[in-house]
Motif scaffolding. Structure first.
Motif, PDB file in Angstrom:
ATOM      1  N   VAL A 139       0.836  -1.191   0.000  1.00 29.14           N
ATOM      2  CA  VAL A 139       0.000   0.000   0.000  1.00 29.14           C
ATOM      3  C   VAL A 139       0.878   1.251   0.000  1.00 29.14           C
ATOM      4  CG1 VAL A 139      -1.846   1.225   1.201  1.00 29.14           C
ATOM      5  CG2 VAL A 139      -1.781  -1.263   1.248  1.00 29.14           C
ATOM      6  N   LEU A 140       0.543   2.225  -0.846  1.00 31.60           N
ATOM      7  CA  LEU A 140       1.353   3.427  -1.020  1.00 31.60           C
ATOM      8  C   LEU A 140       1.019   4.541  -0.033  1.00 31.60           C
ATOM      9  CD1 LEU A 140       1.649   3.697  -4.917  1.00 31.60           C
ATOM     10  CD2 LEU A 140       3.262   2.724  -3.271  1.00 31.60           C
ATOM     11  N   TYR A 141       0.319   4.211   1.021  1.00 28.48           N
ATOM     12  CA  TYR A 141       0.080   5.162   2.106  1.00 28.48           C
ATOM     13  C   TYR A 141       0.153   4.381   3.416  1.00 28.48           C
ATOM     14  CZ  TYR A 141      -4.623   3.274   2.791  1.00 28.48           C
ATOM     15  OH  TYR A 141      -5.676   2.435   3.067  1.00 28.48           O
ATOM     16  N   PRO A 142       0.325   5.026   4.565  1.00 29.10           N
ATOM     17  CA  PRO A 142       0.442   4.307   5.841  1.00 29.10           C
ATOM     18  C   PRO A 142      -0.913   3.861   6.376  1.00 29.10           C
ATOM     19  CG  PRO A 142       0.723   6.657   6.202  1.00 29.10           C
ATOM     20  CD  PRO A 142       0.640   6.471   4.706  1.00 29.10           C
ATOM     21  N   SER A 143      -1.396   2.732   5.886  1.00 35.58           N
ATOM     22  CA  SER A 143      -2.685   2.200   6.321  1.00 35.58           C
ATOM     23  C   SER A 143      -2.608   1.678   7.752  1.00 35.58           C
ATOM     24  CB  SER A 143      -3.123   1.073   5.389  1.00 35.58           C
ATOM     25  OG  SER A 143      -4.297   0.443   5.866  1.00 35.58           O
ATOM     26  N   ARG A 144      -3.712   1.808   8.478  1.00 36.70           N
ATOM     27  CA  ARG A 144      -3.809   1.263   9.837  1.00 36.70           C
ATOM     28  C   ARG A 144      -4.032  -0.241   9.840  1.00 36.70           C
ATOM     29  NH1 ARG A 144      -6.528   5.798   9.130  1.00 36.70           N
ATOM     30  NH2 ARG A 144      -6.167   7.611  10.506  1.00 36.70           N
ATOM     31  N   HIS A 145      -4.312  -0.812   8.675  1.00 36.20           N
ATOM     32  CA  HIS A 145      -4.800  -2.181   8.640  1.00 36.20           C
ATOM     33  C   HIS A 145      -3.819  -3.178   8.038  1.00 36.20           C
ATOM     34  CE1 HIS A 145      -8.720  -0.708   9.956  1.00 36.20           C
ATOM     35  NE2 HIS A 145      -8.500   0.321   9.149  1.00 36.20           N
ATOM     36  N   THR A 146      -2.615  -2.732   7.690  1.00 40.18           N
ATOM     37  CA  THR A 146      -1.579  -3.639   7.198  1.00 40.18           C
ATOM     38  C   THR A 146      -0.208  -3.030   7.453  1.00 40.18           C
ATOM     39  OG1 THR A 146      -0.722  -4.832   5.264  1.00 40.18           O
ATOM     40  CG2 THR A 146      -1.644  -2.646   4.870  1.00 40.18           C
ATOM     41  N   LYS A 147       0.774  -3.915   7.637  1.00 39.96           N
ATOM     42  CA  LYS A 147       2.163  -3.466   7.758  1.00 39.96           C
ATOM     43  C   LYS A 147       2.877  -3.512   6.408  1.00 39.96           C
ATOM     44  CE  LYS A 147       2.702  -4.798  12.612  1.00 39.96           C
ATOM     45  NZ  LYS A 147       3.455  -5.619  13.596  1.00 39.96           N
ATOM     46  N   HIS A 148       2.183  -4.067   5.412  1.00 40.67           N
ATOM     47  CA  HIS A 148       2.792  -4.168   4.075  1.00 40.67           C
ATOM     48  C   HIS A 148       2.536  -2.852   3.334  1.00 40.67           C
ATOM     49  CE1 HIS A 148       4.839  -6.601   1.181  1.00 40.67           C
ATOM     50  NE2 HIS A 148       3.868  -6.539   0.281  1.00 40.67           N
ATOM     51  N   SER A 149       3.255  -1.812   3.751  1.00 38.81           N
ATOM     52  CA  SER A 149       3.014  -0.477   3.213  1.00 38.81           C
ATOM     53  C   SER A 149       4.275   0.366   3.300  1.00 38.81           C
ATOM     54  CB  SER A 149       1.890   0.213   4.002  1.00 38.81           C
ATOM     55  OG  SER A 149       2.387   0.715   5.240  1.00 38.81           O
ATOM     56  N   VAL A 150       4.168   1.585   2.817  1.00 40.79           N
ATOM     57  CA  VAL A 150       5.300   2.521   2.858  1.00 40.79           C
ATOM     58  C   VAL A 150       5.764   2.777   4.287  1.00 40.79           C
ATOM     59  CG1 VAL A 150       4.786   3.689   0.681  1.00 40.79           C
ATOM     60  CG2 VAL A 150       3.666   4.445   2.797  1.00 40.79           C
ATOM     61  N   ALA A 151       4.881   2.616   5.251  1.00 40.39           N
ATOM     62  CA  ALA A 151       5.260   2.867   6.637  1.00 40.39           C
ATOM     63  C   ALA A 151       6.294   1.860   7.143  1.00 40.39           C
ATOM     64  CB  ALA A 151       4.024   2.836   7.539  1.00 40.39           C
ATOM     65  N   SER A 152       6.417   0.723   6.476  1.00 41.26           N
ATOM     66  CA  SER A 152       7.402  -0.292   6.880  1.00 41.26           C
ATOM     67  C   SER A 152       8.686  -0.208   6.074  1.00 41.26           C
ATOM     68  CB  SER A 152       6.789  -1.691   6.739  1.00 41.26           C
ATOM     69  OG  SER A 152       5.686  -1.845   7.613  1.00 41.26           O
ATOM     70  N   SER A 153       8.794   0.812   5.248  1.00 39.06           N
ATOM     71  CA  SER A 153      10.019   1.064   4.493  1.00 39.06           C
ATOM     72  C   SER A 153      10.825   2.143   5.201  1.00 39.06           C
ATOM     73  CB  SER A 153       9.683   1.526   3.070  1.00 39.06           C
ATOM     74  OG  SER A 153      10.834   2.030   2.412  1.00 39.06           O
ATOM     75  N   SER A 154      12.145   2.072   5.056  1.00 38.24           N
ATOM     76  CA  SER A 154      12.999   3.119   5.623  1.00 38.24           C
ATOM     77  C   SER A 154      12.966   4.396   4.790  1.00 38.24           C
ATOM     78  CB  SER A 154      14.441   2.619   5.751  1.00 38.24           C
ATOM     79  OG  SER A 154      14.971   2.303   4.465  1.00 38.24           O
ATOM     80  N   TRP A 155      12.338   4.325   3.629  1.00 39.92           N
ATOM     81  CA  TRP A 155      12.195   5.513   2.794  1.00 39.92           C
ATOM     82  C   TRP A 155      11.503   6.616   3.595  1.00 39.92           C
ATOM     83  CZ3 TRP A 155       7.316   7.097   0.411  1.00 39.92           C
ATOM     84  CH2 TRP A 155       7.451   8.205  -0.432  1.00 39.92           C
ATOM     85  N   ARG A 156      12.131   7.768   3.618  1.00 43.54           N
ATOM     86  CA  ARG A 156      11.639   8.919   4.377  1.00 43.54           C
ATOM     87  C   ARG A 156      11.402   8.564   5.853  1.00 43.54           C
ATOM     88  NH1 ARG A 156       7.508  12.174   0.228  1.00 43.54           N
ATOM     89  NH2 ARG A 156       9.120  12.692  -1.335  1.00 43.54           N
ATOM     90  N   GLY A 157      12.235   7.678   6.355  1.00 41.81           N
ATOM     91  CA  GLY A 157      12.141   7.323   7.762  1.00 41.81           C
ATOM     92  C   GLY A 157      10.830   6.687   8.158  1.00 41.81           C
ATOM     93  N   GLY A 158      10.192   6.012   7.212  1.00 36.01           N
ATOM     94  CA  GLY A 158       8.905   5.382   7.491  1.00 36.01           C
ATOM     95  C   GLY A 158       7.744   6.353   7.540  1.00 36.01           C
ATOM     96  N   LYS A 159       7.988   7.616   7.156  1.00 25.78           N
ATOM     97  CA  LYS A 159       6.948   8.642   7.199  1.00 25.78           C
ATOM     98  C   LYS A 159       6.437   9.013   5.803  1.00 25.78           C
ATOM     99  CE  LYS A 159       7.397   9.045  11.660  1.00 25.78           C
ATOM    100  NZ  LYS A 159       6.350   8.526  12.583  1.00 25.78           N
ATOM    101  N   GLY A 160       6.868   8.282   4.792  1.00 24.67           N
ATOM    102  CA  GLY A 160       6.448   8.604   3.433  1.00 24.67           C
ATOM    103  C   GLY A 160       4.994   8.262   3.178  1.00 24.67           C
TER     104      GLY A 160
END
Length: 528
Positions: A139-160
C-alpha cells in the motif's frame, strides 16, 4: 443498518446508502441515476430491465431510452486519462508481485509527484489514477490495517505517503484524482485473510484499531467477508483522508492461489461505501459506471456502443451479458442475443487501457511507444466512442522517465495538429441541424480531411446506427466521402484524401430513435 442485496440494487445505480448515521441521509436523497439533487421532473433511466420475453424490437426500444448519469457524462468528456503503476514491482522488476516482498525495497529517493502532474497536464490529461494497492498488497500510504506499506520502508524514515503527495500535486496542477485499489491481495492471502472461506456478515466500518487517532465519525454496517471488510477499511481511509476522489478503479483479478481458494468479492458493499463517501466518483472498470473494452491494447471496437446488456454475476457485480471480448456488445443483433441472460440494458461506456511501454510497471530495458502508435490508438479509442486510459509508469527514482515525458508532450502536439481549428466554427460558416441531417456551409470552399461527430448523449442518448458524410460539388451533386456505424459521445473519421468543398452534410441512415447531434466538426490536418 445492514446493506442488503435489495438495497444494493439502488446503490449500484448511484444512490448513496449504507450509513448508520444521520449525516448520510442527505446523500441517500440524491437521485439514483445521477447522484445529483432531486429535480421537479423524473430523470431518464441509466438502466432499464429486460427479459427473455421481450422481443428484439422491444429491447432496442428500451436501449434507446437509456441516458448516462451526470458522472458518466463528465467522465466521457475527459477523453484521455492517465494510469500510474508504481509500487514494489517497480523495484523488483515483476509485473505481479508475490506479497512477501520486504517493504524496504521501496526506495524512490527522488520522488517528485509535482513532476508527474506537470507532465500529465502538459500531455493533455485531466485525470490520473494511482495504483494505491496492486495485486501484491503493498500500500502506497500508511494504512492502519496492514504493515505491508510505505510505513514499513525506511524511505523517508517510514513517514512517506505517496498517495498524499500524489493527491496534493494533482490538485495543485488542476488534475482530477483517481485511485486503483486492487481486489486481489497476495499479502493478505499469506496472512490468512484473503480467500480464507469466511462468511459474509455485518461489519462495522471503519473498524477501530489500537491507537486509532481518528475522531469519532460516521460508521457504516456492511455485509462482507474478512477480506471484504479489510478492503472496506482501506477504501474508507482513501476516500476520507485524502480529499475528493473522482474515480475509483477496480479490476476483477483473483490472487494467484489454488483454484479452490477463491475470494468472492463484496462488490455491493464496496460500491455502496464509495457512493456514500465519493458520490461524484465513477467506479470503473469492474463497476457500475465504466466497463473495460476487453483488451489491453487501447483499441475500441469499430462500432462501440455505450448502451449494452448487463447482468449481476454475484454480490451485486455489474457484469457483461455477452463475453467481455465479444466483437459486438450493443448492436441490435447483440441485444437480441443477450436477452436470454441479461437483466438490464445499461449505459456502460468503454474504457481502453494500454501502457505507453510494453509493461505496466517500469522496466529499464523498455522504451515508450512512438507518436505514430499513440496517435493510431487515439483514433481507435477516443475516435470510436471510448475513453483512452494511458499508463505511464514512474521509474525507480520516483519520476516519470524523460523519454516518456517528451513522448506525452509530442503526443498532445500531434493530436492538436490532427484536429486544429474547426472549420465549421470559423467566421462565415453556418451549421443547420434538422433531425438526422446536419448541413454545413463553410462560406467558401475549404479543404478538410477529418470529421468529428458527437451525439447529444445527455439529452438524447446514443441512437445512430449508421451515417454518411457527403460533400457537394459545384454542380450541386452530393458525393459520399465517408461513412460509419455508431457515433455516441465521440466519433472521428479520417478521410482517404483531403476533400475541397463549401457545402458538407452528415446524414443519418439508420437510428434507434430520435437523433440529436451535439457536435459536427470539420478539420484539415496539419500533421506532417
Amino acid at each position: 443498518m445492514t446493506v442488503s442485496r435489495r438495497l444494493f440494487m439502488a446503490a449500484s445505480v448511484g444512490t448513496a446508502v449504507a450509513a448508520s448515521s444521520a449525516s448520510l441521509a442527505a446523500a441517500a436523497s440524491r437521485t439514483p441515476e445521477a447522484g445529483r439533487a432531486v429535480s421537479a421532473g423524473p430523470q431518464p433511466p441509466y438502466r432499464i430491465a429486460i427479459s427473455a420475453t421481450d422481443t428484439p424490437d422491444e429491447v432496442v426500444a428500451k436501449a434507446a431510452r437509456v441516458r448516462p448519469t451526470r458522472r458518466q457524462v463528465a467522465w466521457q468528456r475527459l477523453e484521455r486519462t492517465a494510469f500510474l503503476h508504481f509500487g514494489v514491482n517497480t523495484f523488483t522488476g515483476l509485473e505481479w508481485g508475490t506479497g512477501d516482498e520486504d517493504p524496504d525495497v521501496f526506495q524512490p529517493a527522488g520522488l517528485d509527484t509535482d513532476q508527474w502532474a506537470r507532465a500529465l497536464r502538459d500531455g493533455g490529461f485531466e485525470l490520473a489514477i494511482l495504483t494505491v494497492k496492486h495485486h501484491d498488497g503493498f500500500v502506497l500510504y500508511p494504512s492502519r490495517h496492514t504493515k505491508h506499506s510505505v510505513a514499513s520502508s525506511s524511505w523517508r524514515g517510514g513517514k512517506g505517503d505517496v498517495l498524499r503527495d500524489f493527491t496534493a500535486s494533482l490538485r495543485k496542477y488542476g488534475l482530477k484524482v483517481g485511485v486503483y485499489v486492487s481486489p486481489a491481495d497476495e499479502n493478505q492471502y499469506l496472512h490468512g485473510v484473503y480467500a480464507n472461506g469466511s462468511a459474509r456478515s455485518p461489519r462495522t466500518v471503519p473498524t477501530p484499531v489500537p491507537g486509532d487517532d481518528r475522531p469519532a465519525a460516521d460508521t457504516f454496517t456492511l455485509d462482507a467477508t474478512d477480506y471484504g471488510a479489510y478492503m472496506l477499511n482501506q477504501l474508507h481511509e482513501v476516500l476520507t483522508e485524502y480529499g475528493p476522489v473522482d474515480e475509483v478503479w477496480f479490476d476483477g483479478a483473483q490472487g494467484r492461489i489454488p483454484p479452490e481458494k477463491v475470494e468472492r468479492y463484496d462488490w455491493d458493499s464496496w460500491y455502496a461505501l464509495i457512493r456514500a463517501l465519493a458520490p461524484d466518483a465513477v467506479i470503473a472498470v469492474r463497476g457500475p459506471d465504466v466497463r473495460w473494452v476487453g483488451n489491453e491494447g487501447g483499441l475500441a471496437r469499430e462500432d462501440e456502443w455505450s448502451v449494452v446488456p448487463v447482468k449481476d454475476s454475484g454480490n451485486g457485480s455489474v457484469d457483461y451479458a455477452l463475453p467481455y471480448d465479444a466483437p459486438d456488445q450493443g448492436s441490435r443483433a447483440a441485444l437480441a442475443e443477450a436477452r436470454a441472460v441479461a437483466q438490464y440494458v445499461q449505459w456502460w461506456p468503454a474504457e481502453c487501457d494500454v501502457s505507453i511501454r510494453p509493461g505496466w510497471f517500469f522496466h529499464e530495458d523498455e522504451r515508450p511507444k512512438s507518436v505514430e502508435q499513440l496517435t493510431d490508438i487515439w483514433f481507435r479509442s477516443v475516435g470510436r466512442n471510448a475513453v483512452l486510459l494511458l499508463n505511464i509508469p514512474p521509474d525507480k527514482r520516483g519520476l516519470l522517465p524523460d523519454a516518456d515525458v517528451a513522448r506525452l508532450r509530442e503526443f498532445r502536439q500531434r493530436i492538436d495538429a490532427e484536429l486544429p481549428a474547426d472549420l465549421a466554427a470559423a467566421p462565415g460558416a453556418r451549421v443547420v441541424r434538422r433531425g438526422g441531417v446536419v448541413t454545413v456551409d463553410l462560406g467558401r470552399e475549404r479543404e478538410a480531411d477529418r470529421v468529428r461527430l458527437a451525439e447529444d448523449v445527455p439529452r438524447a442518448g446514443q441512437q445512430i446506427e449508421s451515417f454518411v458524410v457527403e460533400a457537394r460539388s459545384g454542380d450541386g451533386t452530393w458525393t459520399k466521402v465517408a461513412g460509419a456505424g455508431t457515433v455516441g459521445a465521440s466519433r472521428v473519421l479520417v478521410l482517404a484524401a483531403p476533400v475541397r468543398a463549401r457545402h458538407w452534410r452528415v446524414r443519418v441512415t439508420g437510428a434507434r430513435g430520435r437523433v440529436r447531434f451535439g457536435e459536427v466538426g470539420l478539420y484539415r490536418s496539419e500533421a506532417g
